[in-house]
Scaffold this active site. Structure first.
Site, PDB file in Angstrom:
ATOM      1  N   GLY A   1       0.856  -1.321  -0.144  1.00  0.00           N
ATOM      2  CA  GLY A   1       0.215   0.084   0.116  1.00  0.00           C
ATOM      3  C   GLY A   1       0.842   1.071   0.026  1.00  0.00           C
ATOM      4  O   GLY A   1       2.081   1.137   0.354  1.00  0.00           O
ATOM      5  N   THR A   2       0.552   2.358  -0.569  1.00  0.00           N
ATOM      6  CA  THR A   2       1.245   3.503  -0.625  1.00  0.00           C
ATOM      7  C   THR A   2       0.328   4.787  -0.151  1.00  0.00           C
ATOM      8  O   THR A   2       1.090   5.828  -0.534  1.00  0.00           O
ATOM      9  CB  THR A   2       1.753   3.921  -2.034  1.00  0.00           C
ATOM     10  OG1 THR A   2       0.815   3.999  -3.028  1.00  0.00           O
ATOM     11  CG2 THR A   2       2.505   2.580  -2.345  1.00  0.00           C
TER      12      THR A   2
ATOM     13  N   ASP B   1      -0.021  -0.881  -4.798  1.00  0.00           N
ATOM     14  CA  ASP B   1      -1.464  -0.173  -4.859  1.00  0.00           C
ATOM     15  C   ASP B   1      -1.289   1.132  -4.474  1.00  0.00           C
ATOM     16  O   ASP B   1      -0.545   1.738  -3.488  1.00  0.00           O
ATOM     17  CB  ASP B   1      -2.162  -0.948  -3.537  1.00  0.00           C
ATOM     18  CG  ASP B   1      -3.645  -0.246  -3.721  1.00  0.00           C
ATOM     19  OD1 ASP B   1      -4.399  -0.786  -4.339  1.00  0.00           O
ATOM     20  OD2 ASP B   1      -4.022   1.115  -3.128  1.00  0.00           O
TER      21      ASP B   1
ATOM     22  N   HIS C   1     -12.467   4.735  -6.880  1.00  0.00           N
ATOM     23  CA  HIS C   1     -11.992   4.825  -5.666  1.00  0.00           C
ATOM     24  C   HIS C   1     -13.334   4.945  -4.362  1.00  0.00           C
ATOM     25  O   HIS C   1     -13.082   4.110  -3.371  1.00  0.00           O
ATOM     26  CB  HIS C   1     -11.289   6.117  -5.566  1.00  0.00           C
ATOM     27  CG  HIS C   1     -10.368   5.863  -4.339  1.00  0.00           C
ATOM     28  ND1 HIS C   1      -8.965   6.530  -4.439  1.00  0.00           N
ATOM     29  CD2 HIS C   1     -10.196   5.379  -3.224  1.00  0.00           C
ATOM     30  CE1 HIS C   1      -8.185   6.463  -3.378  1.00  0.00           C
ATOM     31  NE2 HIS C   1      -9.055   5.711  -2.606  1.00  0.00           N
TER      32      HIS C   1
ATOM     33  N   SER D   1     -14.176   0.013  -5.466  1.00  0.00           N
ATOM     34  CA  SER D   1     -13.857   0.245  -4.174  1.00  0.00           C
ATOM     35  C   SER D   1     -14.684   1.126  -3.153  1.00  0.00           C
ATOM     36  O   SER D   1     -15.299   1.898  -3.622  1.00  0.00           O
ATOM     37  CB  SER D   1     -12.518   1.093  -4.125  1.00  0.00           C
ATOM     38  OG  SER D   1     -11.974   1.059  -2.649  1.00  0.00           O
ATOM     39  N   ASN D   2     -14.924   0.422  -2.008  1.00  0.00           N
ATOM     40  CA  ASN D   2     -15.739   1.171  -1.064  1.00  0.00           C
ATOM     41  C   ASN D   2     -17.288   1.221  -1.507  1.00  0.00           C
ATOM     42  O   ASN D   2     -18.137   1.857  -1.082  1.00  0.00           O
ATOM     43  CB  ASN D   2     -15.755   2.637  -0.723  1.00  0.00           C
ATOM     44  CG  ASN D   2     -14.199   2.719   0.111  1.00  0.00           C
ATOM     45  OD1 ASN D   2     -13.672   2.202   1.092  1.00  0.00           O
ATOM     46  ND2 ASN D   2     -13.257   3.287  -0.627  1.00  0.00           N
TER      47      ASN D   2
ATOM     48  N   ARG E   1      -2.352   4.474  15.117  1.00  0.00           N
ATOM     49  CA  ARG E   1      -4.050   4.108  15.192  1.00  0.00           C
ATOM     50  C   ARG E   1      -4.119   3.679  16.937  1.00  0.00           C
ATOM     51  O   ARG E   1      -5.375   3.951  17.314  1.00  0.00           O
ATOM     52  CB  ARG E   1      -4.378   3.202  14.125  1.00  0.00           C
ATOM     53  CG  ARG E   1      -4.436   3.814  12.876  1.00  0.00           C
ATOM     54  CD  ARG E   1      -4.614   2.979  11.702  1.00  0.00           C
ATOM     55  NE  ARG E   1      -4.854   3.935  10.533  1.00  0.00           N
ATOM     56  CZ  ARG E   1      -4.680   3.561   9.442  1.00  0.00           C
ATOM     57  NH1 ARG E   1      -4.227   2.247   9.009  1.00  0.00           N
ATOM     58  NH2 ARG E   1      -5.158   4.155   8.300  1.00  0.00           N
TER      59      ARG E   1
ATOM     60  N   LYS F   1       0.735  -1.211   4.131  1.00  0.00           N
ATOM     61  CA  LYS F   1       1.461  -0.068   3.938  1.00  0.00           C
ATOM     62  C   LYS F   1       2.740   0.099   4.830  1.00  0.00           C
ATOM     63  O   LYS F   1       2.383  -0.014   6.133  1.00  0.00           O
ATOM     64  CB  LYS F   1       0.654   1.146   3.718  1.00  0.00           C
ATOM     65  CG  LYS F   1       1.649   2.404   3.653  1.00  0.00           C
ATOM     66  CD  LYS F   1       1.927   3.229   4.898  1.00  0.00           C
ATOM     67  CE  LYS F   1       3.019   4.288   4.589  1.00  0.00           C
ATOM     68  NZ  LYS F   1       3.463   4.861   5.842  1.00  0.00           N
ATOM     69  N   SER F   2       3.941   0.155   4.251  1.00  0.00           N
ATOM     70  CA  SER F   2       4.931   0.644   5.302  1.00  0.00           C
ATOM     71  C   SER F   2       6.041   1.170   4.400  1.00  0.00           C
ATOM     72  O   SER F   2       6.142   0.938   3.364  1.00  0.00           O
ATOM     73  CB  SER F   2       5.787  -0.620   6.027  1.00  0.00           C
ATOM     74  OG  SER F   2       6.641  -0.150   6.775  1.00  0.00           O
TER      75      SER F   2
ATOM     76  N   ASN G   1       6.594  -7.928   6.396  1.00  0.00           N
ATOM     77  CA  ASN G   1       5.299  -8.206   5.752  1.00  0.00           C
ATOM     78  C   ASN G   1       5.069  -9.181   4.675  1.00  0.00           C
ATOM     79  O   ASN G   1       3.767  -9.561   4.412  1.00  0.00           O
ATOM     80  CB  ASN G   1       4.770  -6.987   5.485  1.00  0.00           C
ATOM     81  CG  ASN G   1       4.658  -5.909   6.964  1.00  0.00           C
ATOM     82  OD1 ASN G   1       4.888  -6.206   8.033  1.00  0.00           O
ATOM     83  ND2 ASN G   1       4.289  -4.531   6.694  1.00  0.00           N
TER      84      ASN G   1
HETATM   85  P1  NDP Z   1      -2.140  -0.513   7.040  1.00  0.00           P
HETATM   86  O1  NDP Z   1      -3.138  -1.277   7.688  1.00  0.00           O
HETATM   87  O2  NDP Z   1      -1.550  -1.059   5.930  1.00  0.00           O
HETATM   88  O3  NDP Z   1      -1.373   0.381   8.250  1.00  0.00           O
HETATM   89  C1  NDP Z   1      -0.290   1.125   7.925  1.00  0.00           C
HETATM   90  C2  NDP Z   1       0.590   1.454   9.287  1.00  0.00           C
HETATM   91  O4  NDP Z   1       1.051   0.187   9.690  1.00  0.00           O
HETATM   92  C3  NDP Z   1       1.651   2.611   8.887  1.00  0.00           C
HETATM   93  O5  NDP Z   1       1.761   3.471   9.829  1.00  0.00           O
HETATM   94  C4  NDP Z   1       3.098   1.462   9.017  1.00  0.00           C
HETATM   95  O6  NDP Z   1       4.079   2.281   9.520  1.00  0.00           O
HETATM   96  C5  NDP Z   1       2.498   0.492   9.879  1.00  0.00           C
HETATM   97  N1  NDP Z   1       3.141  -0.819   9.836  1.00  0.00           N
HETATM   98  C6  NDP Z   1       3.211  -1.706   8.630  1.00  0.00           C
HETATM   99  N2  NDP Z   1       3.744  -2.848   8.925  1.00  0.00           N
HETATM  100  C7  NDP Z   1       4.214  -2.691  10.090  1.00  0.00           C
HETATM  101  C8  NDP Z   1       4.990  -3.808  11.063  1.00  0.00           C
HETATM  102  N3  NDP Z   1       5.295  -4.797  10.394  1.00  0.00           N
HETATM  103  N4  NDP Z   1       4.917  -3.410  12.104  1.00  0.00           N
HETATM  104  C9  NDP Z   1       4.230  -2.336  12.752  1.00  0.00           C
HETATM  105  N5  NDP Z   1       3.506  -1.257  12.215  1.00  0.00           N
HETATM  106  C10 NDP Z   1       3.545  -1.570  10.609  1.00  0.00           C
HETATM  107  O7  NDP Z   1      -3.057   0.918   6.691  1.00  0.00           O
HETATM  108  P2  NDP Z   1      -3.372   1.841   5.420  1.00  0.00           P
HETATM  109  O8  NDP Z   1      -4.722   2.508   5.903  1.00  0.00           O
HETATM  110  O9  NDP Z   1      -2.157   2.454   4.880  1.00  0.00           O
HETATM  111  O10 NDP Z   1      -4.009   0.640   4.512  1.00  0.00           O
HETATM  112  C11 NDP Z   1      -2.937  -0.059   3.408  1.00  0.00           C
HETATM  113  C12 NDP Z   1      -3.346   0.268   2.115  1.00  0.00           C
HETATM  114  O11 NDP Z   1      -4.541   0.187   1.705  1.00  0.00           O
HETATM  115  C13 NDP Z   1      -3.107   2.091   1.855  1.00  0.00           C
HETATM  116  O12 NDP Z   1      -1.942   2.275   2.060  1.00  0.00           O
HETATM  117  C14 NDP Z   1      -3.642   2.014   0.582  1.00  0.00           C
HETATM  118  O13 NDP Z   1      -2.770   1.741  -0.401  1.00  0.00           O
HETATM  119  C15 NDP Z   1      -4.913   1.098   0.524  1.00  0.00           C
HETATM  120  N6  NDP Z   1      -6.188   2.005   1.044  1.00  0.00           N
HETATM  121  C16 NDP Z   1      -7.012   2.245   0.317  1.00  0.00           C
HETATM  122  C17 NDP Z   1      -8.192   2.782   0.700  1.00  0.00           C
HETATM  123  C18 NDP Z   1      -9.446   2.797  -0.261  1.00  0.00           C
HETATM  124  O14 NDP Z   1     -10.521   3.765  -0.279  1.00  0.00           O
HETATM  125  N7  NDP Z   1      -9.417   2.236  -1.403  1.00  0.00           N
HETATM  126  C19 NDP Z   1      -8.411   3.471   1.844  1.00  0.00           C
HETATM  127  C20 NDP Z   1      -7.410   3.156   2.757  1.00  0.00           C
HETATM  128  C21 NDP Z   1      -6.053   2.221   2.218  1.00  0.00           C
HETATM  129  P3  NDP Z   1       5.439   2.901   8.911  1.00  0.00           P
HETATM  130  O15 NDP Z   1       5.139   2.982   7.423  1.00  0.00           O
HETATM  131  O16 NDP Z   1       5.796   3.735   9.611  1.00  0.00           O
HETATM  132  O17 NDP Z   1       6.247   1.475   8.798  1.00  0.00           O
END
Ligand code: NDP
Length: 327
Positions: A43-44, A70, A137, A175-176, A233, A278-279, A288
């Site tokens: 995820g980005t 993504d 979206h 999506s959604n 979160r 996403k990370s 991951n």
């Molecule tokens: P995630 O559930 O992927 O969580 C992301 C968070 O988790 C970041 O803060 C990241 O920190 C942290 N994280 C990731 N891996 C680890 C790990 N191994 N240990 C501890 N913390 C971790 O949430 P998102 O909301 O980003 O969802 C993922 C993707 O889904 C988005 O990036 C996007 O591409 C998509 N998305 C789509 C939506 C839609 O409407 N279609 C809405 C929301 C998301 P850090 O980066 O600092 O490592």
């Protein structure tokens, strides 16, 4: 004879490495239009943090074996994804066709004749001629100034079908969208959506919507897969369990020699879902994807299901007055 065996081994090894590059570390599933999607992607959506971290994250991800990224026009990360892809194609790690790239149409471009121009803009940012998957979206549509308009996603879908016909995207999806909206879309669609990308995690298991989509042969891409686990979160006072140090997940982690995030991602994949964590932290990006050497038992999957509290993180209540608001 020895020479022949040696030659065969070299051929076999070359074929195996080629297959490895193409499929990466993730397994794939077939979608209803015959294409295949890796079940794990990066995820980005940066949620406000520095967009330039995306290029590095995508490069690390590709090196670690991710073959699915993504992004979305609204994230501001398409351009950084594009730079990372170019860098990794140039250094020989991947070919374009090894990667599965998803991007999304934003809510201000829902007019039927806006879809193709919007996708062309995304392709320019991504430095690509075609994406693998283009999604609406949100079903909600508004103007640049934020006021809602009544552009209907059924009309937007015709623009999506045109984008596919022109070869700008291999597949199209949504999506959604909720059940009623999908039902309504399917009544007039010539091309079925291949996926519905929605929030799914231990706090929001989405059993009903997932079953409905399964019956319609629409796969689910689970966004925000970690729910309330990430530190950012977890500090919300209303955030429900599980957190990163949850004892139930930790016990499963001990059994499989995995961390709690890997357990949750595996849980979603074992439910037949596609996940896009996403990370931007290289060690986490690598962790991951390190989950294709174990499975949870059905009892463990059920145990994690018990965390469900229908707690939604990406609610967008500011759009609740739109007639197309999905939740
Ligand atoms: P995630 O559930 O992927 O969580 C992301 C968070 O988790 C970041 O803060 C990241 O920190 C942290 N994280 C990731 N891996 C680890 C790990 N191994 N240990 C501890 N913390 C971790 O949430 P998102 O909301 O980003 O969802 C993922 C993707 O889904 C988005 O990036 C996007 O591409 C998509 N998305 C789509 C939506 C839609 O409407 N279609 C809405 C929301 C998301 P850090 O980066 O600092 O490592």
């Amino acid at each position: 004879m020895e020479k022949f065996i040696l030659f065969s081994l070299v051929v076999l090894f070359a074929a195996a490495s080629e297959a490895n590059v193409k499929s990466g570390k993730s397994t794939t599933v077939a979608l209803n239009d015959g294409t295949e999607i890796p079940v794990l992607g990066l995820g980005t959506w940066l949620n406000g943090s520095d967009p330039t971290s995306t290029q590095k994250a995508v490069e690390v991800a590709i090196e670690a074996g991710y073959r699915h990224i993504d992004t979305a026009a609204i994230y501001g990360t398409e351009t950084h994804v594009g730079k990372a892809l170019q860098a990794k194609i140039k250094d020989g790690t991947i070919k374009r066709e090894d990667m599965y790239i998803t991007t999304k149409l934003w809510n201000t471009r829902h007019a039927e004749d806006q879809v193709v121009p919007a996708l062309r803009e995304s392709l320019k940012e991504l430095q690509l001629e075609q994406v693998d998957l283009y999604l609406i979206h949100w079903p909600v549509s508004f103007n640049e100034n934020g006021t809602f308009n009544d552009l209907d996603y059924v009309d937007t879908w015709r623009g999506m079908e045109e984008a596919k016909k022109l070869g700008l995207t291999k597949s199209i999806g949504i999506s959604n969208f909720n059940e009623k909206q999908i039902e309504r879309l399917l009544k007039s669609a010539k091309v079925k959506p291949v996926v519905n990308q929605v929030e799914v995690n231990p706090n929001l298991t989405q059993k009903k919507l997932i079953q409905f989509c399964k019956e319609k042969d629409i796969h689910i891409v689970a966004y925000t897969p970690l729910g309330s686990m990430p530190e950012s979160r977890a500090k919300n006072p209303n955030a429900p369990a599980p957190k990163l140090d949850d004892p139930i997940l930790s016990a499963m982690g001990e059994k499989y020699k995995k961390n709690t995030v890997q357990i949750v991602l595996r849980y979603l994949i074992d439910r037949g879902l596609i996940v896009i964590p996403k990370s931007s932290t290289p060690t986490r990006v690598r962790e991951n994807i390190d989950l294709f050497d174990f499975n949870l038992t059905p009892v463990e999957v059920e145990k994690i299901d018990e965390f469900n509290s229908d707690f939604r993180l990406v609610h967008q209540t500011k759009w609740k007055d739109s007639s197309y608001f999905p939740f």
